[in-house]
Design an enzyme around this catalytic site. Structure first.
Site, PDB file in Angstrom:
ATOM      1  N   LYS A 163       0.830  -1.189   0.000  1.00 14.31           N
ATOM      2  CA  LYS A 163       0.000   0.000   0.000  1.00 14.31           C
ATOM      3  C   LYS A 163       0.874   1.253   0.000  1.00 14.31           C
ATOM      4  O   LYS A 163       2.057   1.210   0.364  1.00 14.31           O
ATOM      5  CB  LYS A 163      -0.884   0.021   1.263  1.00 14.31           C
ATOM      6  CG  LYS A 163      -1.922  -1.072   1.357  1.00 14.31           C
ATOM      7  CD  LYS A 163      -2.677  -0.943   2.672  1.00 14.31           C
ATOM      8  CE  LYS A 163      -3.723  -2.035   2.857  1.00 14.31           C
ATOM      9  NZ  LYS A 163      -4.855  -1.884   1.949  1.00 14.31           N
ATOM     10  N   ARG A 237      -9.931 -11.981   2.611  1.00 12.08           N
ATOM     11  CA  ARG A 237     -10.791 -13.058   2.118  1.00 12.08           C
ATOM     12  C   ARG A 237     -10.086 -14.404   2.168  1.00 12.08           C
ATOM     13  O   ARG A 237     -10.743 -15.446   2.255  1.00 12.08           O
ATOM     14  CB  ARG A 237     -11.261 -12.724   0.700  1.00 12.08           C
ATOM     15  CG  ARG A 237     -10.158 -12.648  -0.351  1.00 12.08           C
ATOM     16  CD  ARG A 237     -10.552 -11.854  -1.575  1.00 12.08           C
ATOM     17  NE  ARG A 237     -10.617 -10.427  -1.293  1.00 12.08           N
ATOM     18  CZ  ARG A 237     -11.005  -9.517  -2.169  1.00 12.08           C
ATOM     19  NH1 ARG A 237     -11.351  -9.873  -3.390  1.00 12.08           N
ATOM     20  NH2 ARG A 237     -11.036  -8.238  -1.845  1.00 12.08           N
TER      21      ARG A 237
END
Length: 386
Positions: A163, A237
């Site tokens: 990020k 996930r």
């Protein structure tokens, strides 16, 4: 009302309650306004005496419990990752489990491979602090089963798909789903509700090292399905899919609710005004939406459909871990739905935009909000009554 709340905060000062007025939402708002995160900075304010009068003494205890649960979420999420890694998150669950006589099982580090949690291990293996699977069980085995799963990514660097600095700044909040699930479990046990409760938290830090998972890697899962990693920043996930398979195979719950700060796409879609809910069951989705309206925590339902699901197809594995840029929160939910078996009623709450406040005019300090505690408590109570 005075006392320690969560690992670092407190609710105070003293409050007295008389025979007039209504405690309810006003009382909860008053209590939450007294909460301050004081682990690293003392609160110097002197708010003076507070008196609240109520004609509903029975509501006082329950309102205090909601305030304490909300403060627990805020304190856990506000704590920096240096002091809130997988082990510390596990310690917070252990403390709650001991208080209510719940059974606790922990699977740590390389043992995750031995116990067949390969996706949880893959996400957390690059960090210096090993990942773990936290499994808490409480209640009479003959009671209806309620299963809660909370995403416990204690810090998300994005992995090798790193990020930006701005995108990483608040990533201590990425275990917000786990904090909310734990707070709800605590409320259920405090109220001694007639349910068989299972709390599952896959806890890991998504870090970078020579052992980090790479774009292009093919991961195994507990379900036996393979995943092509096309973006290492879509890690939440991955830990959730192993947890979903585990509870279905071993617990056979009547309903599953998972909670996660799963996608930035949810923040783009709804900002910080609604949480998103996805479900394979209209009844379950409507129950959550109704509970949100009753409690004042807003939810908005998003679609699931084969047209979105096919965006996850991979030419070399059973699926990719991320779809195209658009509809990102929907394809994330579609990914999770691939691990739901036998049409078990399941709901996924993406609360990425709601766990953290950083906007003009917010009614709380910058930081964790505790959004969702009232919603989920109301949902569970409605379910039990039904």
């Amino acid at each position: 009302v005075t006392g320690s709340v969560g690992p670092a905060g407190s609710i105070g000062p003293a409050g007295s309650f008389g025979p007039a007025g209504s405690f309810g939402p006003a009382g909860l708002g008053w209590l939450l306004a007294q909460h301050h995160f004081t682990r690293y900075k003392n609160f110097d304010g002197d708010p003076g005496a507070r008196v609240l009068l109520s004609a509903e003494p029975a509501a006082i205890t329950e309102t205090i419990r909601l305030a304490e649960a909300t403060a627990l979420v805020r304190d856990l999420v506000n704590t920096p990752a240096a002091d809130m890694g997988p082990a510390e998150l596990s310690d917070a669950v252990t403390e709650v489990a001991k208080a209510f006589g719940a059974a606790l099982h922990l699977i740590k580090g390389e043992a995750l491979l031995d116990e067949n949690f390969p996706a949880v291990h893959a996400v957390g293996r690059a960090a210096s602090r090993p990942p773990r699977l936290i499994d808490m069980t409480w209640g009479d085995a003959s009671h209806p089963k309620l299963t809660l799963i909370g995403k416990g990514i204690t810090f998300d660097s994005g992995g090798l798909n790193i990020k930006s600095g701005a995108g990483m700044a608040a990533m201590k909040k990425d275990m917000g789903g786990a904090a909310h699930a734990l707070a709800l479990a605590r409320l259920v046990m405090q109220a001694n509700l007639p349910v068989r409760l299972r709390l599952i938290i896959p806890a890991a830090e998504n870090s970078i090292s020579g052992d980090a998972m790479r774009p292009g890697d093919i991961l195994a899962t507990r379900a036996g399905k393979t995943i092509e990693v096309t973006n290492t920043d879509a890690e939440g996930r991955l830990v959730l899919c192993d947890a979903l398979t585990f509870v279905q195979k071993n617990f056979k719950p009547a309903r599953i609710v998972d909670l996660a700060t799963l996608t930035g796409a949810m923040m783009i879609a709804l900002g910080s005004e609604h949480g998103g809910v996805f479900s394979n069951s209209d009844d379950l989705a409507n129950d959550l939406l109704d509970a949100g309206r009753q409690a004042g925590d807003k939810l908005w339902r998003f679609p699931l459909a084969p047209e979105y699901d096919k965006l996850l197809d991979s030419p070399i594995a059973d699926m990719k871990n991320i779809g195209p840029r658009f509809a990102g929160s929907i394809t994330a939910a579609q990914f999770l739905q691939r691990f739901i078996e036998n049409d078990t009623p399941w709901a996924h709450c993406d609360i990425a935009g709601m766990v953290w406040a950083d906007k003009p005019g917010a009614t709380w300090d910058k930081g964790a909000t505790g959004y969702g505690v009232r919603l989920l408590d109301q949902f569970v109570r409605n379910t039990v009554e039904g």
